[in-house]
Every structure is written in structure tokens, then in C-alpha cells.
Design an enzyme around this catalytic site. Sequence first.
Site, PDB file in Angstrom:
ATOM      1  N   ARG A  98      35.609  32.604  33.698  1.00 42.16           N
ATOM      2  CA  ARG A  98      36.569  31.832  32.904  1.00 42.16           C
ATOM      3  C   ARG A  98      37.996  31.985  33.426  1.00 42.16           C
ATOM      4  O   ARG A  98      38.707  31.001  33.619  1.00 42.16           O
ATOM      5  CB  ARG A  98      36.504  32.203  31.432  1.00 42.16           C
ATOM      6  CG  ARG A  98      37.329  31.239  30.584  1.00 42.16           C
ATOM      7  CD  ARG A  98      37.174  31.520  29.106  1.00 42.16           C
ATOM      8  NE  ARG A  98      37.736  30.437  28.330  1.00 42.16           N
ATOM      9  CZ  ARG A  98      39.041  30.279  28.097  1.00 42.16           C
ATOM     10  NH1 ARG A  98      39.915  31.129  28.594  1.00 42.16           N
ATOM     11  NH2 ARG A  98      39.464  29.256  27.375  1.00 42.16           N
ATOM     12  N   LYS A  99      38.414  33.203  33.668  1.00 41.94           N
ATOM     13  CA  LYS A  99      39.787  33.418  34.145  1.00 41.94           C
ATOM     14  C   LYS A  99      40.027  32.715  35.489  1.00 41.94           C
ATOM     15  O   LYS A  99      41.020  31.992  35.619  1.00 41.94           O
ATOM     16  CB  LYS A  99      40.107  34.908  34.240  1.00 41.94           C
ATOM     17  CG  LYS A  99      41.566  35.170  34.637  1.00 41.94           C
ATOM     18  CD  LYS A  99      41.865  36.652  34.691  1.00 41.94           C
ATOM     19  CE  LYS A  99      43.313  36.955  34.920  1.00 41.94           C
ATOM     20  NZ  LYS A  99      43.856  36.519  36.182  1.00 41.94           N
TER      21      LYS A  99
END
Length: 139
Positions: A98-99
Site C-alpha cells: 500500500r505505501k
Amino acid sequence: MYYVNREQIEVRLQAIPDIASALQSLASNWQGTLLEGLAQERALHLAIETITDVGSYLIDGFILRDASSYEDIIEITGEAGAFPAAIQPLLIELVKLRKPIVQDYYSWPRTELHAMTRELPDQLREFGHSVEQYLEREL
């Protein structure tokens, strides 16, 4: 008595077949174009959001311990038996993307097929099916 928002869980689970199909198609026909790279990013991002949204609804509805991270959402729902333990490492690996996808998008290697794109479709479908069974069993 629990209040589990089954409607919102179901709406999210209904997205899984399209996401899995898109990932499979990308993996099968990969040419490394910018358009494919952007589609891959979005499909992986949707998979992450779907899994974490469903997990959050399960945690809230069944009053499980509070999650402190995306990985924690997977661990908590896995411990509760919402999906098979065998797919938990893959789901944790997924949410760790996600990051890089959301915050570090400018450095995402768009011309490369990510290994998760090949691995995820079947596991994603299994996750959806398992959550449905979990809800039937627990409610």
C-alpha cells in the site's frame, strides 16, 4: 449480539471477481506498457483496499481487538478464522504494497510485472469465499 455490516462487506466482496480477472489478464498478456503498469497498480490497490475494508468491518462487527496497522487487520481477522492461515502471508505481503503504491507512486516500477499480480487472483477469490463462509458460520 453482533452488528456486522453484511451489506458493506458484500459490496466489497463483489468487487473481487473483477479485480482477480484484471490481475489474471495482466499477468497473462504482460507487455510492460505504461497503460498495463497503471492498470496493475490500480488492481493491486483495489485488492488491498478491498481486503482491508472487509477486515475492518469484521473487526468492528465482531468486536475484535483494535488494529494498529494494515498488517494487523490481516493478523486479527486471520486469528479469528475469517480465511485460511495458508493465505495470510500473501495477504500481509499484499497490504505492505500500500505505501509504495499510494505514497511512493512516483518510484513504482510500472514497466515490470509484479509477482503479486500472478499470485493474487486465486488467493483473492479464496479470501472472498472464506469470508462468506465465516459470516455464515459466525452469524
